[in-house]
Design an enzyme around this catalytic site. Structure first.
Site, PDB file in Angstrom:
ATOM      1  N   HIS A  46     -13.968  27.131  -5.119  1.00 16.65           N
ATOM      2  CA  HIS A  46     -12.610  27.292  -5.658  1.00 16.65           C
ATOM      3  C   HIS A  46     -12.330  28.749  -6.030  1.00 16.65           C
ATOM      4  O   HIS A  46     -11.196  29.199  -5.954  1.00 16.65           O
ATOM      5  CB  HIS A  46     -12.454  26.384  -6.877  1.00 16.65           C
ATOM      6  CG  HIS A  46     -11.159  26.523  -7.621  1.00 16.65           C
ATOM      7  ND1 HIS A  46      -9.939  26.543  -6.996  1.00 16.65           N
ATOM      8  CD2 HIS A  46     -10.890  26.629  -8.961  1.00 16.65           C
ATOM      9  CE1 HIS A  46      -8.973  26.660  -7.902  1.00 16.65           C
ATOM     10  NE2 HIS A  46      -9.534  26.725  -9.095  1.00 16.65           N
ATOM     11  N   HIS A  70     -14.036  30.491 -14.759  1.00 16.51           N
ATOM     12  CA  HIS A  70     -14.013  30.281 -13.313  1.00 16.51           C
ATOM     13  C   HIS A  70     -14.897  31.313 -12.609  1.00 16.51           C
ATOM     14  O   HIS A  70     -15.710  30.985 -11.751  1.00 16.51           O
ATOM     15  CB  HIS A  70     -12.581  30.400 -12.774  1.00 16.51           C
ATOM     16  CG  HIS A  70     -11.704  29.213 -13.062  1.00 16.51           C
ATOM     17  ND1 HIS A  70     -11.101  29.007 -14.273  1.00 16.51           N
ATOM     18  CD2 HIS A  70     -11.331  28.175 -12.273  1.00 16.51           C
ATOM     19  CE1 HIS A  70     -10.390  27.889 -14.235  1.00 16.51           C
ATOM     20  NE2 HIS A  70     -10.514  27.368 -13.030  1.00 16.51           N
ATOM     21  N   TRP A  93       0.831  -1.198   0.000  1.00 17.83           N
ATOM     22  CA  TRP A  93       0.000   0.000   0.000  1.00 17.83           C
ATOM     23  C   TRP A  93       0.866   1.249   0.000  1.00 17.83           C
ATOM     24  O   TRP A  93       2.059   1.192   0.280  1.00 17.83           O
ATOM     25  CB  TRP A  93      -1.047  -0.006   1.125  1.00 17.83           C
ATOM     26  CG  TRP A  93      -0.544  -0.064   2.556  1.00 17.83           C
ATOM     27  CD1 TRP A  93       0.694  -0.428   2.987  1.00 17.83           C
ATOM     28  CD2 TRP A  93      -1.311   0.233   3.717  1.00 17.83           C
ATOM     29  NE1 TRP A  93       0.763  -0.376   4.350  1.00 17.83           N
ATOM     30  CE2 TRP A  93      -0.457   0.029   4.835  1.00 17.83           C
ATOM     31  CE3 TRP A  93      -2.607   0.646   3.950  1.00 17.83           C
ATOM     32  CZ2 TRP A  93      -0.889   0.235   6.154  1.00 17.83           C
ATOM     33  CZ3 TRP A  93      -3.019   0.845   5.269  1.00 17.83           C
ATOM     34  CH2 TRP A  93      -2.177   0.640   6.341  1.00 17.83           C
ATOM     35  N   ASN A  94       0.228   2.372  -0.374  1.00 22.19           N
ATOM     36  CA  ASN A  94       0.933   3.645  -0.517  1.00 22.19           C
ATOM     37  C   ASN A  94       0.161   4.746   0.179  1.00 22.19           C
ATOM     38  O   ASN A  94      -1.053   4.646   0.355  1.00 22.19           O
ATOM     39  CB  ASN A  94       1.021   4.044  -1.993  1.00 22.19           C
ATOM     40  CG  ASN A  94       1.686   3.002  -2.853  1.00 22.19           C
ATOM     41  OD1 ASN A  94       2.879   2.756  -2.734  1.00 22.19           O
ATOM     42  ND2 ASN A  94       0.911   2.366  -3.721  1.00 22.19           N
ATOM     43  N   HIS A 139      -6.348  19.808  -7.562  1.00 21.18           N
ATOM     44  CA  HIS A 139      -6.576  20.149  -8.968  1.00 21.18           C
ATOM     45  C   HIS A 139      -5.537  19.471  -9.858  1.00 21.18           C
ATOM     46  O   HIS A 139      -4.943  20.088 -10.734  1.00 21.18           O
ATOM     47  CB  HIS A 139      -6.575  21.675  -9.148  1.00 21.18           C
ATOM     48  CG  HIS A 139      -7.679  22.331  -8.362  1.00 21.18           C
ATOM     49  ND1 HIS A 139      -8.816  22.838  -8.954  1.00 21.18           N
ATOM     50  CD2 HIS A 139      -7.840  22.502  -7.022  1.00 21.18           C
ATOM     51  CE1 HIS A 139      -9.618  23.315  -7.994  1.00 21.18           C
ATOM     52  NE2 HIS A 139      -9.042  23.124  -6.821  1.00 21.18           N
TER      53      HIS A 139
HETATM   54 MN    MN Z   1      -9.123  23.261 -11.133  1.00 22.65          MN
END
Ligand code: MN
Length: 261
Positions: A79, A207, A61-62, A69
């Site tokens: 955001h 955005h 596992w990690n 993003h």
């Molecule tokens: Mn983004």
């Protein structure tokens, strides 16, 4: 009448195909790179905890290191400063995570002009040919940009003036945000705005307008060329990061195919 048995039957026969629209997550996955003095997001990285060794004899596992993003990911309303009182990524409604997809193919225009901007008239043309944009659904902007995804420099496409990648005009962004019923907007590029959008009025109009209107973004999509212009169902699954501004997401599409005879 129950619908799910028919869907499951169609998935079994291949009459409905599941198309993966997600960029694989690895250290080489392209990320947004902002100029100074702005902070930058992390590349995706695995940190191994154990691999059938003394630290874990029977298991591998990690830990993962990633930006919100990084790779194919969702932008939540919060955001952007215009959406600062809006939803975080854990608050994406499940009913929005599954929705109709309208796919606008402007890849030929983008091939001629990497700074190509989507305008209201392009969306109107799609609506005239197909139907109204889906209420509560997703508008996907097909540009062909995903074909550059294996090459970070070609994907960023930057010169001394900055990146040259397609996006949305300020007028179209405002119109999509305020005058259409879509829940979200998806792109093949690293972000929903054009590479040159820092210099637009307002800056980063996609955005600013869409997230400000409580809509959602999804980026770094692949395989949009395998979707019909209308009729596909999109499935967008970000991690429910409480307070998160975004999250890497697995994005799938259900597509009707001609039955195999
Ligand atoms: Mn983004």
């Amino acid at each position: 009448m129950p619908a799910l048995p028919d869907l499951l039957q169609a998935l079994t026969t291949g009459a409905v195909e599941v198309v993966d629209l997600t960029t694989p997550l690895q250290e080489s996955t392209p990320i947004l790179e902002l100029p100074p003095p702005f902070a930058n997001t992390s590349r995706f990285r695995l940190e191994e905890l154990s691999r059938y060794d003394a630290a874990g004899p029977a298991w591998y596992w990690n830990d993962i290191h990633t930006g919100e993003h990084t790779g194919t990911h969702v932008d939540a309303p919060v955001h952007w400063v215009t959406g600062k009182d809006g939803a975080d990524v854990s608050e994406l409604p499940p009913s929005t995570m599954v929705g109709a997809a309208a796919v606008l193919d402007l890849s030929a225009a983008v091939k001629e002009d990497p700074d190509f901007l989507l305008e209201v008239e392009h969306v109107r043309e799609w609506e005239d040919r197909h139907r109204a944009l889906p209420e509560g659904g997703w508008l996907l902007f097909r540009t062909g940009w995903a074909s550059r995804g294996h090459d970070a420099a070609a994907f960023a496409n930057a010169d001394e003036h900055g990146p040259h990648t397609p996006g949305v005009s300020p007028e179209c962004a405002r119109w999509l945000a305020e005058e259409t019923a879509i829940a979200g907007f998806g792109v093949e590029t690293v972000g929903t705005d054009a590479g040159a959008a820092a210099g637009f009025t307002p800056p980063f109009p996609c955005h600013s307008a869409l997230l400000g209107a409580g809509k959602w973004g999804v980026t770094s999509l692949r395989n949009l060329d395998r979707l019909p212009p209308a009729g596909a169902t999109l499935i967008v699954c970000p991690l429910p990061i409480v307070g998160g501004s975004g999250s890497p997401a697995r994005v799938l599409a259900l597509v009707e195919r001609e039955p195999v005879r």
